[in-house]
Design an enzyme around this catalytic site. Structure first.
Site, mmCIF file in Angstrom:
data_model
loop_
_atom_site.group_PDB
_atom_site.id
_atom_site.type_symbol
_atom_site.label_atom_id
_atom_site.label_comp_id
_atom_site.label_asym_id
_atom_site.label_seq_id
_atom_site.Cartn_x
_atom_site.Cartn_y
_atom_site.Cartn_z
ATOM 1 N N TYR A 237 -5.986 10.465 4.984
ATOM 2 C CA TYR A 237 -4.717 10.826 4.349
ATOM 3 C C TYR A 237 -4.977 11.633 3.068
ATOM 4 O O TYR A 237 -6.118 11.925 2.731
ATOM 5 C CB TYR A 237 -3.880 9.571 4.088
ATOM 6 N N GLY B 93 -7.829 -7.890 10.561
ATOM 7 C CA GLY B 93 -6.618 -7.209 10.996
ATOM 8 C C GLY B 93 -6.206 -7.502 12.422
ATOM 9 O O GLY B 93 -5.266 -8.249 12.676
ATOM 10 N N ARG B 94 -6.938 -6.907 13.373
ATOM 11 C CA ARG B 94 -6.512 -6.990 14.781
ATOM 12 C C ARG B 94 -6.455 -8.436 15.281
ATOM 13 O O ARG B 94 -5.591 -8.781 16.080
ATOM 14 C CB ARG B 94 -7.448 -6.164 15.673
ATOM 15 N N GLN C 114 0.852 -1.195 0.000
ATOM 16 C CA GLN C 114 0.000 0.000 0.000
ATOM 17 C C GLN C 114 0.886 1.243 0.000
ATOM 18 O O GLN C 114 1.808 1.344 0.815
ATOM 19 C CB GLN C 114 -0.903 0.008 1.240
ATOM 20 N N ARG D 134 -7.761 1.673 -1.883
ATOM 21 C CA ARG D 134 -8.479 1.673 -0.603
ATOM 22 C C ARG D 134 -9.231 2.989 -0.482
ATOM 23 O O ARG D 134 -8.639 4.066 -0.559
ATOM 24 C CB ARG D 134 -7.536 1.489 0.581
#
Length: 329
Positions: A172, A313-314, A101, A220
Site C-alpha cells: 500500500y 490471523g487465519r 489500522q 505495520r
C-alpha cells in the site's frame, strides 16, 4: 505461566497477554464504509472471553482516493465515528484492547473502486496491480495525505479505540514509498532509506500531534519485499530505529510487495527472521504474524526470542474458539 499468557505494555497500552488478532479485511462494511451490524457481530464473536490481548481492526481508508476495495471500512470522515464507537465498545466489553489500522492504498487500487485516478510515489506500475500506472504525487498531494492520516487517527481516538496502527505493508501507499521498486523519486522522498521513510516520519508526527502523546501509535512495516530490487531487512532495521526514536510504541512486522505470505514459506511464523533481526535492534515490542496455527508454535517463537507478541490471523478467522484453547495450553 506460559509466555503467551504473560502481560505486556506497548507505550501506554497494557495488554493482558501476548496474543494479537491482526488486521484482516472482512469486506463486511456498509457500501459507504460505515461499520455494519455484521462487522460488529464478527468482532464480538472473535473477542468473546477476552482471550485475545489485542485486536487490531482491519485496514480502514483515510480518504476516498485511498480506498483499496469494495465494502472496506472507512475512517475518512466524521460520519463513521458513531458506528465505530459501537465496535470499540463491544471489544472492550469482551475484555480485549482494540486498535484501528489506518491506510491509503496508493496504486493498489483502481478508478473503478475510488472513482479517482490512483496515486503513488512514482509513475511506476504496482508489481501486484500491473495494469495501473499511478499519477506521481506532488509535494502538495503528499502533504494532503499526511493531513488525512492525522484526521483519521483523531477519529480513531474519538471512536474510543486504545490506539492506532499506521499501515506501511502489503504494497500500500506508505510501503510504496519505502520500496525502491515503486519509489523512483529524485527529491527528498526518494533515494536512500531515510528519504524513503520521510513521509512515514511526517505521518507519525502529524498523527501524534492530532491524538496527543498519551495515545498509542503502532506501525505495520512490510520489512522485506522478497523481490529483486525491493526492500531488505537491512533497510527495515534502519527504518525501525527511526520509528522508535519518534515514539512508535510497537512494530507490527509483515511482508512488503509479497503481501502477508512469504515466498516458499513452509513453517509457522515464517516472518521470524525479520522480527528477530528488528527485535535485536529496538527496545519496543515487535509483533510477528504469518501462518501461525498452533499455540505450541506461538509459545516457541516467544521462548526463542523471535518476537514479543504473536499475531494469529487465519486460525482465529476460521475458529473463534482458537484463542480460548491457546490460553489453556
Amino acid at each position: 505461566m506460559k509466555l503467551l499468557s504473560e502481560p505486556l505494555s506497548a507505550g501506554n497500552l497494557k495488554l493482558s497477554n501476548r496474543l494479537v488478532m491482526p488486521p484482516m479485511a472482512t469486506a463486511k462494511s456498509e457500501d459507504d464504509g460505515k461499520a455494519s451490524r455484521k462487522i460488529i457481530e464478527y468482532y464480538d464473536e472473535k473477542s468473546k472471553g477476552g482471550h485475545i490481548g489485542l485486536v487490531i481492526i482491519e485496514h480502514s481508508y483515510i480518504s476516498k482516493e485511498g480506498k483499496a476495495s469494495s465494502n472496506q471500512l472507512s475512517i475518512a470522515d466524521d460520519s463513521v465515528i458513531e458506528n465505530l464507537k459501537k465496535l470499540s465498545d463491544v471489544i472492550h466489553k469482551n475484555g480485549s484492547k482494540a486498535i484501528m489500522q489506518i491506510n491509503h492504498a496508493g496504486s493498489a487500487t483502481s478508478d473503478k473502486i475510488t472513482g479517482l485516478s490512483p496515486v503513488g510515489p512514482s509513475a511506476v506500475s504496482h508489481p501486484r496491480n500491473p495494469n495501473v500506472v499511478p499519477k506521481e504525487l506532488a509535494i502538495e498531494g503528499i502533504n494532503g495525505i499526511i493531513s488525512s492520516f492525522a484526521s483519521a487517527a483523531k477519529r480513531v481516538k474519538e471512536a474510543g479505540f486504545d490506539g492506532v496502527e499506521i499501515h506501511s505493508a502489503h504494497g500500500y501507499l506508505l510501503n510504496q514509498f519505502f520500496s525502491p521498486i515503486s519509489n523512483k523519486r529524485s527529491d527528498e522522498y526518494g533515494g536512500n532509506v531515510l528519504n524513503r521513510i520521510k513521509i512515514h516520519l511526517q505521518v507519525i508526527d502529524a498523527v501524534k500531534k492530532a491524538v496527543g502523546e498519551d495515545f498509542t501509535v503502532l506501525l505495520r512495516l512490510g520489512a522485506s519485499d522478497y523481490m529483486e530490487g525491493g526492500t531488505t531487512i537491512e533497510d527495515s532495521i534502519i527504518a525501525a530505529r527511526e520509528f522508535q526514536k519518534v515514539g512508535v510504541a510497537a512494530l507490527d512486522i509483515s511482508g512488503g510487495f509479497c503481501g502477508y505470505v512469504k515466498p516458499d514459506a513452509n513453517e509457522e511464523g515464517y516472518f521470524w527472521p525479520l522480527t528477530k533481526a528488528i527485535k535485536e535492534q529496538v527496545s519496543i515490542p515487535v509483533i510477528l504474524t504469518g501462518g501461525i496455527t498452533e499455540a505450541e508454535s506461538a509459545e516457541k517463537l516467544l521462548a526463542d526470542g523471535k518476537a514479543d507478541l504473536i499475531g494469529v490471523g487465519r486460525a482465529i478467522l476460521s475458529d473463534s474458539d482458537w484463542a480460548a484453547r491457546a490460553m489453556g495450553i
